[in-house]
Design a protein around this motif. Structure first.
Motif, short mmCIF file in Angstrom:
data_model
loop_
_atom_site.label_atom_id
_atom_site.label_comp_id
_atom_site.label_asym_id
_atom_site.label_seq_id
_atom_site.Cartn_x
_atom_site.Cartn_y
_atom_site.Cartn_z
N UNK A 76 4.16 14.01 -70.39
CA UNK A 76 5.36 13.98 -69.58
C UNK A 76 6.49 14.79 -70.21
N UNK A 77 6.65 14.61 -71.52
CA UNK A 77 7.71 15.32 -72.24
C UNK A 77 7.37 16.80 -72.38
N UNK A 78 6.11 17.10 -72.66
CA UNK A 78 5.70 18.49 -72.92
C UNK A 78 5.87 19.39 -71.71
N UNK A 79 5.72 18.84 -70.51
CA UNK A 79 5.79 19.69 -69.31
C UNK A 79 7.10 19.53 -68.56
N UNK A 80 8.13 19.06 -69.25
CA UNK A 80 9.44 18.90 -68.60
C UNK A 80 9.92 20.20 -67.93
N UNK A 81 9.82 21.38 -68.60
CA UNK A 81 10.23 22.62 -67.91
C UNK A 81 9.45 22.87 -66.63
N UNK A 86 9.03 22.63 -60.56
CA UNK A 86 8.36 22.15 -59.35
C UNK A 86 9.23 21.20 -58.55
N UNK A 87 9.84 20.22 -59.24
CA UNK A 87 10.57 19.16 -58.55
C UNK A 87 12.07 19.38 -58.52
N UNK A 88 12.57 20.32 -59.31
CA UNK A 88 14.01 20.56 -59.35
C UNK A 88 14.76 19.61 -60.25
N UNK A 89 14.07 18.66 -60.85
CA UNK A 89 14.67 17.69 -61.76
C UNK A 89 13.58 17.15 -62.68
N UNK A 90 13.99 16.54 -63.78
CA UNK A 90 13.01 15.99 -64.72
C UNK A 90 13.06 14.47 -64.76
N UNK A 91 13.89 13.84 -63.93
CA UNK A 91 13.97 12.39 -63.88
C UNK A 91 13.81 11.91 -62.44
#
Length: 221
Positions: A76-81, A86-91
């Motif tokens: 989850x952390x490794x693919x944050x960029x 893809x989703x426009x946000x990381x949370x």
């Protein structure tokens, strides 16, 4: 209403349960849509497949194994960029779907591949003798014959996604895991943690029971 919880927390539980359902089934749908073609490709290009091709089989297999071997919380952390791309946000729940779908796809590909390998080769050879093409064999022989195993694989993946969705709550993914961490752990409310655990257990039991019934329903005695 949950009698032992304040009304405000009951509303939060309803929202969190919906988020967990969305993450679980959304991740599973993506995993099945992407994973089944990949599993068929790996099976077909394997040493004993319909069209052996190590140049295709090995790189895809290595990629799948690499994702499977990465602990989900690290993935989850490794693919944050990539998640932001893809989703426009990381949370949030939508963002959590990206790593959930990726992890579930890598997991289900191998389960699907094993189910396809269990199909009697005699059935495949009979289809070949009748002039069926590779595509026809995969679509009309392999998948129908492996259907009970495929359903079992989907069931196992759904159960795994319930646990993954709870971990997603640790970094802002929402769902019951997030609720348990914020209220049950950080605010020292054991009744909230116990309720979260009870709901997740019931959810998993329901999924497993439904999956087992479907496997029996589609198994050819």
């Amino acid at each position: 209403m949950i009698p032992w919880l304040p009304p405000a927390l009951t509303d939060l539980f309803i929202e969190a349960a919906w988020q967990t359902l969305l993450m679980t089934f959304g991740g599973a749908v993506i995993a099945v849509v992407v994973g089944l073609p990949l599993a068929l490709l790996l099976h077909a290009t394997g040493p004993d497949g319909l069209h052996p091709n190590g140049w295709i089989n090995r790189p895809i297999g290595l990629l799948v194994n690499a994702v499977r071997s990465t602990p989900f919380i690290i993935l989850m952390v490794a693919i944050v960029p990539f998640t932001r791309l893809v989703a426009g946000t990381s949370i949030g729940t939508t963002a959590a779907l990206v790593p959930l779908a990726l992890a579930a796809t890598a997991f289900i590909v191998r389960l699907f591949e094993n189910a396809l390998r269990e199909v009697d080769r005699g059935v495949i050879e009979a289809a070949r003798a009748m002039g069926a093409t590779r595509t026809q064999i995969m679509a009309r022989v392999l998948v129908p014959e492996a259907l009970p195993g495929l359903i079992a694989a989907i069931t196992v993946t759904l159960v795994g996604l319930v646990g993954y969705s709870a971990m997603a709550g640790a970094i802002g993914g929402g769902g019951l895991g997030d609720l348990g961490i914020r209220f049950g752990y950080q605010r020292f409310m054991p009744e909230v943690m116990a309720t979260v655990v009870a709901i997740l257990i019931l959810f998993v039991q329901g999924l497993q029971s439904l999956g087992d019934w479907l496997v029996r329903r589609f198994s050819r005695r």
